[in-house]
Design a protein around this motif. Structure first.
Motif, PDB file in Angstrom:
ATOM      1  N   GLN A   8       0.847  -1.187   0.000  1.00 25.94           N
ATOM      2  CA  GLN A   8       0.000   0.000   0.000  1.00 25.94           C
ATOM      3  C   GLN A   8       0.883   1.236   0.000  1.00 25.94           C
ATOM      4  N   SER A   9       0.513   2.231  -0.815  1.00 19.17           N
ATOM      5  CA  SER A   9       1.305   3.446  -0.901  1.00 19.17           C
ATOM      6  C   SER A   9       0.977   4.372   0.254  1.00 19.17           C
ATOM      7  N   ALA A  10       1.758   5.439   0.364  1.00 14.01           N
ATOM      8  CA  ALA A  10       1.571   6.373   1.473  1.00 14.01           C
ATOM      9  C   ALA A  10       0.204   7.049   1.434  1.00 14.01           C
ATOM     10  N   ASP A  11      -0.399   7.165   0.234  1.00 15.00           N
ATOM     11  CA  ASP A  11      -1.712   7.799   0.136  1.00 15.00           C
ATOM     12  C   ASP A  11      -2.850   6.816   0.389  1.00 15.00           C
ATOM     13  N   GLY A  12      -2.508   5.572   0.777  1.00 19.01           N
ATOM     14  CA  GLY A  12      -3.536   4.581   1.113  1.00 19.01           C
ATOM     15  C   GLY A  12      -3.971   3.716  -0.045  1.00 19.01           C
ATOM     16  N   ALA A  13      -3.523   4.002  -1.275  1.00 18.85           N
ATOM     17  CA  ALA A  13      -3.931   3.216  -2.436  1.00 18.85           C
ATOM     18  C   ALA A  13      -3.162   1.895  -2.479  1.00 18.85           C
ATOM     19  N   LEU A  14      -3.824   0.861  -2.970  1.00 21.29           N
ATOM     20  CA  LEU A  14      -3.194  -0.444  -3.071  1.00 21.29           C
ATOM     21  C   LEU A  14      -2.252  -0.479  -4.264  1.00 21.29           C
ATOM     22  N   GLY A  15      -1.054  -0.993  -4.069  1.00 21.26           N
ATOM     23  CA  GLY A  15      -0.100  -1.140  -5.156  1.00 21.26           C
ATOM     24  C   GLY A  15      -0.216  -2.512  -5.796  1.00 21.26           C
ATOM     25  N   GLY A  16       0.445  -2.665  -6.939  1.00 22.20           N
ATOM     26  CA  GLY A  16       0.395  -3.931  -7.635  1.00 22.20           C
ATOM     27  C   GLY A  16       0.932  -5.083  -6.817  1.00 22.20           C
ATOM     28  N   GLU A  17       1.898  -4.794  -5.946  1.00 23.08           N
ATOM     29  CA  GLU A  17       2.482  -5.824  -5.093  1.00 23.08           C
ATOM     30  C   GLU A  17       1.415  -6.511  -4.249  1.00 23.08           C
ATOM     31  N   ARG A  18       0.401  -5.756  -3.827  1.00 20.15           N
ATOM     32  CA  ARG A  18      -0.671  -6.305  -3.018  1.00 20.15           C
ATOM     33  C   ARG A  18      -1.820  -6.840  -3.876  1.00 20.15           C
ATOM     34  N   VAL A  19      -2.090  -6.194  -4.999  1.00 23.87           N
ATOM     35  CA  VAL A  19      -3.283  -6.520  -5.791  1.00 23.87           C
ATOM     36  C   VAL A  19      -3.115  -7.796  -6.598  1.00 23.87           C
TER      37      VAL A  19
END
Length: 469
Positions: A8-19
């Motif tokens: 998850q990035s600092a702005d709370g959005a899910l990154g590809g690593e998690r998705v």
């Protein structure tokens, strides 16, 4: 300082690593191709998971452990709603070095596509990817309930991602007990992602060609036109659609091995008896890529793959010719399987790679038929990935040994992969560990040109139904 969760990035959005689902084909193939183009192997990819401790455990214990492990890595319903497909596309392209490339390969996931991209010296990018989501009250023998749960999740995802089609796959034959713990969603872009378009503009050399690979296998599908479709079973299972009928003997065997009850199996009605299966490419994606190429002076070529064996065989033939043109023998073969591949170690050692999609009898028969009709190899190394499930479609170790037997001088079946087969868990880095023992055969041949590669694939794959345009 606030701690940011992994993926998850600092702005709370899910990154590809998690998705993107761990161990899924698109995720793995981008990782191995990017490493090979940097001159790195896959020694850091994939470590044996917790299931490696349960290889000899009773079947119910092993099934429960598999379901728990799958559930821990899956997305929650709230996370599914937060998925941003443009961010995922950016994560894929961000794994490649920032430089000018002589082309790019897009499309369906296939291990031979990664080898082809490495021979061309270009990136490989998927036209879709897999997401795994929680199914807390799931059951491996309830495809009807899986459809209901998956449709609700797809609705959440599509609300924020209109330019994608969601194909849900419920297949206990290929996914085992985890089919009752999570839902598998194959997300296919219906248009060229903006992150891909930027990568092409900034990263392609003038006039560089674009190659699109399309898995043309079909499967019965339920599609109500909402952007979400559903299929019971998969071509990757090694079974036929009829084998997922409630009265099928193969289905009863599969459900028995996964802890299910055949009397509860009630698959939803089918609306399309022969739609492209989960790894197909959406027509909108291809149209967008072709239109983009026309506007920017990059010709789009297309390869239609009727069965995985066709591309695997044609790519192996291409490697053999490529190596021999560079003064190498092209006489040493490695047969890879599933996640057990390492394109950099293949080119470092001057090997010919043949990739099996999985350990089903059909895919192993494919390499046997190809070897029977090919000029003999002096050595054959075989890396059979244990499928992690028991199924009537899975090849036994004797069949894999028969593949190794085609070697004239060296015939090797990796013991580490064979130990605990077919239910053990083997990390991708196992292929690297084995191939590091192969002697060096440097320098690496100069990259192939796209025109030469297409001509070779057209010639080598025509009799197997490979369509190159």
């Amino acid at each position: 300082m606030r701690k940011v969760p992994v993926g998850q990035s600092a702005d709370g959005a899910l990154g590809g690593e998690r998705v993107v689902a761990p161990g899924s084909a698109a995720r793995l193939l981008v990782a191995v191709t990017a490493r090979a183009l940097r001159g790195d192997d896959c020694g850091d990819l994939g470590h044996p998971g917790p299931l490696s401790r349960f290889t000899g455990a009773p079947e119910p214990v092993r099934r429960a452990a598999a379901a728990r492990a799958a559930g821990r890595a899956a997305l929650t319903p709230a996370e599914v709603a937060d998925v941003d497909l443009e961010r995922v596309a950016g994560w894929f392209v961000g794994q490649y070095p920032a430089r000018r490339w002589p082309g790019v390969v897009f499309g369906s996931p296939h291990g031979a596509a990664a080898h082809l991209a490495v021979a061309l010296g270009v990136p490989w990018l998927p036209a879709g990817f897999e997401v795994a989501a929680h199914w807390s009250r799931g059951a491996v023998d309830r495809p009807d309930a899986a459809l209901d749960h998956g449709a609700a999740l797809a609705g959440r995802l599509l609300a924020g991602n209109a330019r994608v089609h969601v194909r849900q796959v419920h297949c206990p034959a290929s996914r085992g007990a985890s089919a009752g713990a999570l839902v598998s969603l194959a997300l296919r872009w219906r248009a060229l992602p903006a992150a891909y378009a930027r990568f092409l503009v900034e990263g392609l050399e003038p006039g560089a060609p674009v190659l699109l690979l399309h898995d043309a296998r079909t499967w019965p599908v339920r599609d109500d036109g909402t952007g979400h479709s559903f299929q019971v079973g998969s071509p990757a299972s090694g079974l036929d659609p009829v084998d997922f009928h409630p009265d099928a003997h193969a289905l009863r065997q599969v459900l028995r091995s996964t802890g299910g009850d055949g009397t509860r199996w009630a698959p939803p009605d089918v609306t399309s008896p022969a739609a492209f299966a989960e790894n197909g490419v959406e027509s909108g994606f291809e149209h967008d890529a072709r239109e983009w190429g026309g506007r920017h002076g990059h010709r789009l070529h297309r390869i239609v793959v009727p069965q995985p064996d066709a591309l695997s065989a044609a790519t192996a033939d291409l490697y053999r010719r490529w190596l021999r043109r560079a003064g190498k023998t092209g006489d040493r073969l490695v047969v890879e399987c599933g996640r057990l591949l390492d394109p950099w170690q293949v080119v470092r050692a001057g090997l010919v790679p043949y990739w099996c999609e999985n350990a089903t009898r059909r895919r192993v028969q494919g390499v046997e038929w190809w070897l029977a009709g090919s000029e003999p190899f002096s050595s054959v190394d075989v890396l059979p990935e244990p499928p992690g499930v028991r199924s009537p479609a899975v090849a036994g170790l004797p069949q894999w040994l028969a593949v190794a037997g085609f070697g004239r001088r060296r015939r090797a079946l990796d013991r580490g992969s064979a130990r605990g087969y077919p239910v053990a868990a083997v990390a991708t880095r196992r292929a690297t560990e084995v191939l590091r023992n192969q002697p060096y055969d440097l320098p690496v041949p100069p990259p192939l040109g796209m025109a030469e590669a297409l001509a070779t694939l057209r010639d080598a794959g025509a009799h197997q139904g490979l369509l190159v345009s």
